[in-house]
Design a protein around this motif. Structure first.
Motif, PDB file in Angstrom:
ATOM      1  N   THR A  70       0.833  -1.200   0.000  1.00 20.98           N
ATOM      2  CA  THR A  70       0.000   0.000   0.000  1.00 20.98           C
ATOM      3  C   THR A  70       0.873   1.257   0.000  1.00 20.98           C
ATOM      4  OG1 THR A  70      -1.695  -1.334   1.026  1.00 20.98           O
ATOM      5  CG2 THR A  70      -2.073   1.006   1.059  1.00 20.98           C
ATOM      6  N   ILE A  71       0.226   2.386  -0.201  1.00 21.27           N
ATOM      7  CA  ILE A  71       0.882   3.588  -0.713  1.00 21.27           C
ATOM      8  C   ILE A  71       2.156   4.014   0.015  1.00 21.27           C
ATOM      9  CG2 ILE A  71      -0.719   5.116   0.525  1.00 21.27           C
ATOM     10  CD1 ILE A  71       0.598   5.725  -3.005  1.00 21.27           C
ATOM     11  N   MET A  75       5.691   4.136  -1.722  1.00 19.80           N
ATOM     12  CA  MET A  75       6.486   5.357  -1.859  1.00 19.80           C
ATOM     13  C   MET A  75       7.899   5.159  -1.318  1.00 19.80           C
ATOM     14  SD  MET A  75       3.468   7.963  -0.686  1.00 19.80           S
ATOM     15  CE  MET A  75       4.497   9.299  -0.127  1.00 19.80           C
ATOM     16  N   CYS A 109      -2.170  -2.792   3.280  1.00 15.30           N
ATOM     17  CA  CYS A 109      -1.674  -2.021   4.430  1.00 15.30           C
ATOM     18  C   CYS A 109      -1.709  -2.813   5.736  1.00 15.30           C
ATOM     19  CB  CYS A 109      -2.483  -0.746   4.606  1.00 15.30           C
ATOM     20  SG  CYS A 109      -1.801   0.335   5.877  1.00 15.30           S
ATOM     21  N   CYS A 113       2.922   2.253   8.314  1.00 20.15           N
ATOM     22  CA  CYS A 113       3.170   3.257   7.281  1.00 20.15           C
ATOM     23  C   CYS A 113       4.286   4.223   7.650  1.00 20.15           C
ATOM     24  CB  CYS A 113       1.900   4.058   7.030  1.00 20.15           C
ATOM     25  SG  CYS A 113       0.447   3.033   6.959  1.00 20.15           S
ATOM     26  N   HIS A 114       4.479   4.477   8.948  1.00 21.30           N
ATOM     27  CA  HIS A 114       5.500   5.435   9.360  1.00 21.30           C
ATOM     28  C   HIS A 114       6.885   4.792   9.380  1.00 21.30           C
ATOM     29  CE1 HIS A 114       4.437   3.056  12.691  1.00 21.30           C
ATOM     30  NE2 HIS A 114       5.024   3.745  13.632  1.00 21.30           N
TER      31      HIS A 114
ATOM     32  N   PRO B  79      -5.601   2.324   5.149  1.00 20.32           N
ATOM     33  CA  PRO B  79      -4.228   2.673   4.805  1.00 20.32           C
ATOM     34  C   PRO B  79      -3.803   3.977   5.481  1.00 20.32           C
ATOM     35  CG  PRO B  79      -5.347   1.898   2.864  1.00 20.32           C
ATOM     36  CD  PRO B  79      -6.388   1.966   3.953  1.00 20.32           C
ATOM     37  N   GLY B  80      -2.664   3.930   6.129  1.00 19.88           N
ATOM     38  CA  GLY B  80      -2.164   5.127   6.804  1.00 19.88           C
ATOM     39  C   GLY B  80      -2.576   5.224   8.256  1.00 19.88           C
ATOM     40  N   VAL B 228       0.672   9.832  11.229  1.00 15.01           N
ATOM     41  CA  VAL B 228       1.244  10.681  10.180  1.00 15.01           C
ATOM     42  C   VAL B 228       2.307   9.900   9.400  1.00 15.01           C
ATOM     43  CG1 VAL B 228       2.349  12.888   9.688  1.00 15.01           C
ATOM     44  CG2 VAL B 228       0.897  12.651  11.723  1.00 15.01           C
ATOM     45  N   SER B 229       2.138   9.858   8.087  1.00 14.31           N
ATOM     46  CA  SER B 229       3.124   9.142   7.264  1.00 14.31           C
ATOM     47  C   SER B 229       3.237   9.792   5.898  1.00 14.31           C
ATOM     48  CB  SER B 229       2.728   7.668   7.127  1.00 14.31           C
ATOM     49  OG  SER B 229       1.550   7.546   6.375  1.00 14.31           O
ATOM     50  N   GLY B 230       4.092   9.243   5.063  1.00  9.81           N
ATOM     51  CA  GLY B 230       4.308   9.801   3.733  1.00  9.81           C
ATOM     52  C   GLY B 230       5.539  10.686   3.719  1.00  9.81           C
ATOM     53  N   ASP B 231       5.472  11.788   2.948  1.00  8.74           N
ATOM     54  CA  ASP B 231       6.634  12.665   2.820  1.00  8.74           C
ATOM     55  C   ASP B 231       6.706  13.636   3.985  1.00  8.74           C
ATOM     56  OD1 ASP B 231       7.597  11.618   0.348  1.00  8.74           O
ATOM     57  OD2 ASP B 231       5.855  12.545  -0.615  1.00  8.74           O
ATOM     58  N   ALA B 235       7.464  11.211  10.630  1.00  4.99           N
ATOM     59  CA  ALA B 235       6.344  10.272  10.609  1.00  4.99           C
ATOM     60  C   ALA B 235       6.168   9.648  11.986  1.00  4.99           C
ATOM     61  CB  ALA B 235       6.617   9.180   9.576  1.00  4.99           C
ATOM     62  N   GLY B 236       4.926   9.374  12.345  1.00  2.00           N
ATOM     63  CA  GLY B 236       4.699   8.749  13.648  1.00  2.00           C
ATOM     64  C   GLY B 236       3.293   8.982  14.155  1.00  2.00           C
ATOM     65  N   LYS B 293      -1.762  11.341   5.342  1.00  2.95           N
ATOM     66  CA  LYS B 293      -0.652  11.011   4.450  1.00  2.95           C
ATOM     67  C   LYS B 293      -0.218  12.247   3.692  1.00  2.95           C
ATOM     68  CE  LYS B 293      -1.349   6.196   3.589  1.00  2.95           C
ATOM     69  NZ  LYS B 293      -0.149   5.401   3.759  1.00  2.95           N
ATOM     70  N   VAL B 294       1.055  12.537   3.807  1.00  5.28           N
ATOM     71  CA  VAL B 294       1.587  13.754   3.210  1.00  5.28           C
ATOM     72  C   VAL B 294       2.306  13.404   1.906  1.00  5.28           C
ATOM     73  CG1 VAL B 294       3.017  15.773   3.689  1.00  5.28           C
ATOM     74  CG2 VAL B 294       1.955  14.553   5.586  1.00  5.28           C
ATOM     75  N   PHE B 295       1.961  14.130   0.844  1.00  6.63           N
ATOM     76  CA  PHE B 295       2.619  13.902  -0.444  1.00  6.63           C
ATOM     77  C   PHE B 295       3.369  15.163  -0.868  1.00  6.63           C
ATOM     78  CE2 PHE B 295      -1.302  11.247  -0.665  1.00  6.63           C
ATOM     79  CZ  PHE B 295      -0.664  10.010  -0.627  1.00  6.63           C
ATOM     80  N   ARG B 299       5.629  13.372  -6.065  1.00 10.96           N
ATOM     81  CA  ARG B 299       4.722  12.219  -6.166  1.00 10.96           C
ATOM     82  C   ARG B 299       3.712  12.367  -7.305  1.00 10.96           C
ATOM     83  NH1 ARG B 299       7.654   8.646  -3.443  1.00 10.96           N
ATOM     84  NH2 ARG B 299       8.379   9.589  -1.522  1.00 10.96           N
ATOM     85  N   VAL B 304      -0.840   7.399  -6.837  1.00  7.88           N
ATOM     86  CA  VAL B 304      -1.515   7.325  -5.532  1.00  7.88           C
ATOM     87  C   VAL B 304      -2.922   6.782  -5.722  1.00  7.88           C
ATOM     88  CG1 VAL B 304      -2.431   8.696  -3.611  1.00  7.88           C
ATOM     89  CG2 VAL B 304      -0.147   9.188  -4.506  1.00  7.88           C
TER      90      VAL B 304
END
Lengths: 145, 386
Positions: A70-71, A75, A109, A113-114, B79-80, B228-231, B235-236, B293-295, B299, B304
């Motif tokens: 998953t995303i 990434m 997922c 994710c983190h 997800p996330g 919080v995840s992604g760019d 993250a956490g 989720k931060v992009f 990206r 996505v």
């Protein structure tokens, strides 16, 4: 299993989970036997089993590797991780090694994710994977487990 | 609109508490008093849908006598979202205690934690913590908690699908009504709450409703645990006061190049940079079960969206046609537009399809595919085409 968990319909998932834990998958023989024990039709049992991703109905290796697709993990480069495992185990996604030790799968997922990319080997979660780290983990399983 | 500044809160994880002592104190109150405290606090469900927790408990308590259940929904699959894992890992006794308060109020003797299969590694320590908890409350309440494992199905986080799964069946959502408060697990009145909701309910019992109510806005009381995840460089898991603007959020968590934030996971909404200022995180704005989720600008929003649609296509239970076929067609559709096999205007047809799914799908899964689909296609149309 039926003796352990009971023979009511609501025990079905427990029984199937118990078999997968021992055998890594649900064979046709196992499914029909469960159906007989619980006095259900084989279709009901098969239908329930195939609904759940973790209740495999195809033979699996001793260690089932599930890489998150998953995303966030995507990434963070889950494709590189899968490639590294494929090269190390000489299998492609969905396949089992010849010695029946590993099966390589993708999964949706799994809640890391983190700390992606992440994977499960059976119940154990591994996170913050790199190509080197994943090879190390796999080698450890191959040698020591 | 008035925004709250971003403010970190430390209610859920930090405070050590003697849970049985708080339970003892709480149980001195009448059931009505406890329900009123929860209602007064304004606590809404933290799984995403946001139903007032006090009302759920009240409706279930009002059912004619007989068996009833309290269920902790730990099938965290959006997800996330990964905050429930952390809560169960760090403060399990607060979750159990929240269930115990609910059990007392509604008159349940049994409670269940439905734990997603991906979190099976938590089972040994949860079982241990549960043994301790059962001993502690032995003299306070006749109540037992049982942990039931899921087996890898996102849809089982939907409450009625979860009941089906617990009854040993395929996790296919039921028609509603009847609602769980009337006929849930085994067709008995059932309260089903998210992990985090139960902890907040317990914290409200500990501190009283005022401390909770002072936080947040009139529509979104209290604080919430965000994943919080992604760019993002950090993250956490963060507990934050509800009602902040997305602008403030991105200032804190973004990497300086944030182009969009997906609020609420694959089933949530994509907010582009130009709308950060006017977007409030809460039930009056964009709600979330915790997933952020931060992009950044590197990206591709097509990728996505494609990833989300693949997720939905696989996790759709297949029971109702709009969701089963709709998810497949949306994927095929955006692929065809990207390859140039369909004109860009085809995207409008796909938008209509997603609207139909919203109207005609049986449960929240099919109904919410349109959230991410239309918000991504609307805001990043050029990325879908070129």
């Amino acid at each position: 299993m039926a003796d352990k968990y009971g023979r009511k319909r609501e025990n079905l998932l427990h029984i199937l989970q118990g078999i997968v834990e021992q055998e890594r998958y649900l064979s046709d023989v196992a499914l029909t036997e469960v159906a007989r024990e619980l006095d259900l039709s084989a279709a009901q049992v098969y239908g329930t089993a195939t609904f759940y991703t973790f209740l495999d109905t195809e033979p699996r290796g001793k260690y089932v590797i599930r890489v998150c697709r998953t995303i966030s993990c995507d990434m963070k480069g889950k494709n590189r991780i899968i490639q590294a495992i494929e090269d190390a185990l000489k299998v492609r996604l969905g396949e089992t090694t010849q010695n029946n030790k590993f099966t390589l799968l993708e999964t949706n997922c799994m809640g890391w994710c983190h700390e992606g990319p992440a994977m499960l080997i059976n119940d154990q979660a591994y996170t913050n994977l790199t190509e080197e780290k994943v090879i190390e983990i796999i080698n450890d399983y191959a040698k020591n487990k | 609109m008035t925004y709250k500044k971003l403010k970190r809160i430390d209610l859920i994880f930090h405070e050590d508490c003697d849970c049985s002592q708080v339970l003892e104190k709480t149980f001195r109150k009448s059931n009505d008093e406890i329900i009123n405290d929860i209602l007064e606090s304004g606590l809404k469900g933290r799984g995403g849908a946001g139903f007032p927790t006090g009302l759920k408990w009240k409706f279930t308590a009002e059912q004619p006598s007989g068996d009833r259940f309290v269920i902790c929904n730990a099938d965290e699959g959006e997800p996330g979202t990964f905050k429930d894992r952390e809560i169960l890992f760090k403060v399990p006794s607060k979750v159990f205690s929240g269930m115990a308060v609910c059990a007392k109020v509604i008159g349940a003797k049994k409670g269940y934690i439905y734990l997603r299969g991906e979190y099976r590694f938590l089972l040994p320590q949860l079982t241990k913590a549960l043994d301790v908890f059962h001993k502690e409350i032995k003299d306070l309440l006749d109540f037992e908690i049982i942990i039931q494992m899921g087996s890898g199905a996102y849809i089982c986080g939907e409450e009625s699908a979860l009941f089906e799964s617990m009854e040993g069946k395929r996790g296919e959502p039921r028609n509603k009504p009847p609602y769980p408060t009337v006929a849930g697990f085994m067709n008995k009145p059932t309260v089903i709450n998210n992990v985090e909701t139960l902890v907040y309910a317990f914290m409200i019992c500990k501190h009283g409703p005022t401390r909770f109510k002072e936080l947040g806005t009139s529509d979104s009381r209290g604080s919430k645990v965000f994943s919080v995840s992604g760019d993002t460089p950090i993250a956490g898991i963060y507990e934050l006061e509800l009602g902040m603007s997305l602008d403030h959020f991105v200032e804190e968590f973004g990497d300086g190049d944030t182009k969009a934030v997906q609020v609420g996971g694959a089933a949530g909404f994509c907010v582009p940079r130009k709308k950060f200022k006017d977007t409030i995180i809460g039930f009056e704005g964009v709600p979330t079960g915790g997933s952020m989720k931060v992009f950044n600008s590197s990206r591709s929003m097509y990728n996505v969206l494609h990833n989300y649609l693949e997720f939905f296509e696989e996790e759709s239970c297949g029971q109702c046609t709009p969701c089963r076929v709709g998810c497949q067609q949306l994927i095929k559709g955006i692929e065809a537009v990207k390859k140039g096999e369909q004109k860009a205007a085809y995207l409008d047809q796909l938008m209509k399809l997603s609207e139909t799914m919203k109207l005609a799908s049986k449960c929240g899964l099919g109904q919410s595919v349109a959230n991410s689909f239309s918000s991504i296609v609307d805001n990043f149309r050029e990325e879908m085409i070129y």
